[in-house]
Design a protein around this motif. Sequence first.
Motif, PDB file in Angstrom:
ATOM      1  N   VAL A  89      -9.290  -5.006   0.258  1.00  0.00           N
ATOM      2  CA  VAL A  89      -8.585  -4.043  -0.587  1.00  0.00           C
ATOM      3  C   VAL A  89      -9.551  -3.507  -1.644  1.00  0.00           C
ATOM      4  O   VAL A  89     -10.229  -4.289  -2.323  1.00  0.00           O
TER       5      VAL A  89
ATOM      6  N   GLU B 238       0.843  -1.207   0.000  1.00  0.00           N
ATOM      7  CA  GLU B 238       0.000   0.000   0.000  1.00  0.00           C
ATOM      8  C   GLU B 238       0.873   1.249   0.000  1.00  0.00           C
ATOM      9  O   GLU B 238       1.839   1.346   0.754  1.00  0.00           O
TER      10      GLU B 238
ATOM     11  N   ARG C 135      -3.465   3.125  -5.051  1.00  0.00           N
ATOM     12  CA  ARG C 135      -2.667   3.026  -3.825  1.00  0.00           C
ATOM     13  C   ARG C 135      -2.312   1.590  -3.444  1.00  0.00           C
ATOM     14  O   ARG C 135      -1.638   1.375  -2.437  1.00  0.00           O
ATOM     15  N   PHE C 136      -2.780   0.599  -4.218  1.00  0.00           N
ATOM     16  CA  PHE C 136      -2.590  -0.787  -3.811  1.00  0.00           C
ATOM     17  C   PHE C 136      -2.031  -1.668  -4.926  1.00  0.00           C
ATOM     18  O   PHE C 136      -2.488  -1.592  -6.072  1.00  0.00           O
TER      19      PHE C 136
END
Length: 387
Positions: free
Chosen positions: A371, A302, A341-342
Amino acid sequence: MVEVHYSPFLVSASVLVAIMAAFTCLRLTSGLRNLSFSRRKVRIAQASIALGGGIWSMHFIGMLAVTLPFIVNYDPLLTISSALIAILITGCGLLLLHFGARTNARIAMSGTLTGIGIASMHYTGMAAISANCIVTYRPLGIALSVLISIAASTFAMWLAYSNRSVLRTAIGAIVLGLSISAMHYVGMLNTTFAQAANFVAQPIPAIDPQVLAISVSLSAFVICGLFLLLAVPMEDTSTKKEDVEKTADPDPLAPPTRPNIKAPGLALSRAGNLAPPAKNSIPYEKEGTVRFMNAERILTIESDGHYTTIRTDEDALFCPWSLSKVEKSQPADQFLKTHRRFLVNPAHINGLRKVGDQLFCYVGKVTELEVPVSRSRAKDLRSLLGV
């Protein structure tokens, strides 16, 4: 209705206390994903006390800044309740941000809860006024102060959490501290005070209000300072048992040998020199050392500003690489970018869930992580999983 005057010195002190408490809270909650579950809860409790106590201190100093032509009393139970309300509600807002995927919706919910906590604390504290004074509020003023509190708190949370850095945390703290102060003084401007008909003479307090306000301010600074010091990681200088090399006395007739050098993530070549880590390994920091982890063990990565957080079934670890650098360093099929962001390891995905228009994937078995999946990447994920 009586005329109300304010002490400029105490008004300034109340604003500074609010900003200081907000900064302490935001710094205490920085990097929590790198901590264990139990330590994360302790840090959130400290941040809640710092912010909730700071809101209460700001209100108390702001009330001491008010000069009335008579002395008023405060109900002890309601006064204590107002502080506990601020700590509890702001704590719930912080829990939203640090347990689960941090989305814009969660940031908005956290800002709303924080704003409600500020407003609830203020009006509960005002209700504690119990003698010689009749307090009335303009309904429009109540609505305006609550709206300011929620809007400014949400904006402050977005500033502080959308891209964690010391500068943005400081700016977010200033905005949050000013929102706490703005809510209080907008509410006070729309509040009127009148002397009660059954006026009771009160003795002059033994402690001057300005001295009491300074004492509260110093206490708030000391508490926040101690919390920040406790949050600084201390280097563990103790020697671990496994790190001590147990060797027998050398044989004087034996030929000299190279020392057995071991380093996390590093291998020895046949010549005895340190070989570079494998291409699919990613660095992380733990206990003051830089180590390397095989990417196959990683569940998710992340983004956290210019750095990243590696999540495994056992830990959340700080990685000095940015998300883009991690993505470029790995084979194309090692990680799937489900969100800006992941990065997710497809080998560890074990489920999907759709909530409204938002898709989530579940990763890991021991620690199941939720997620978010952006709309632009949902099709690729479904195609990869064959659903």
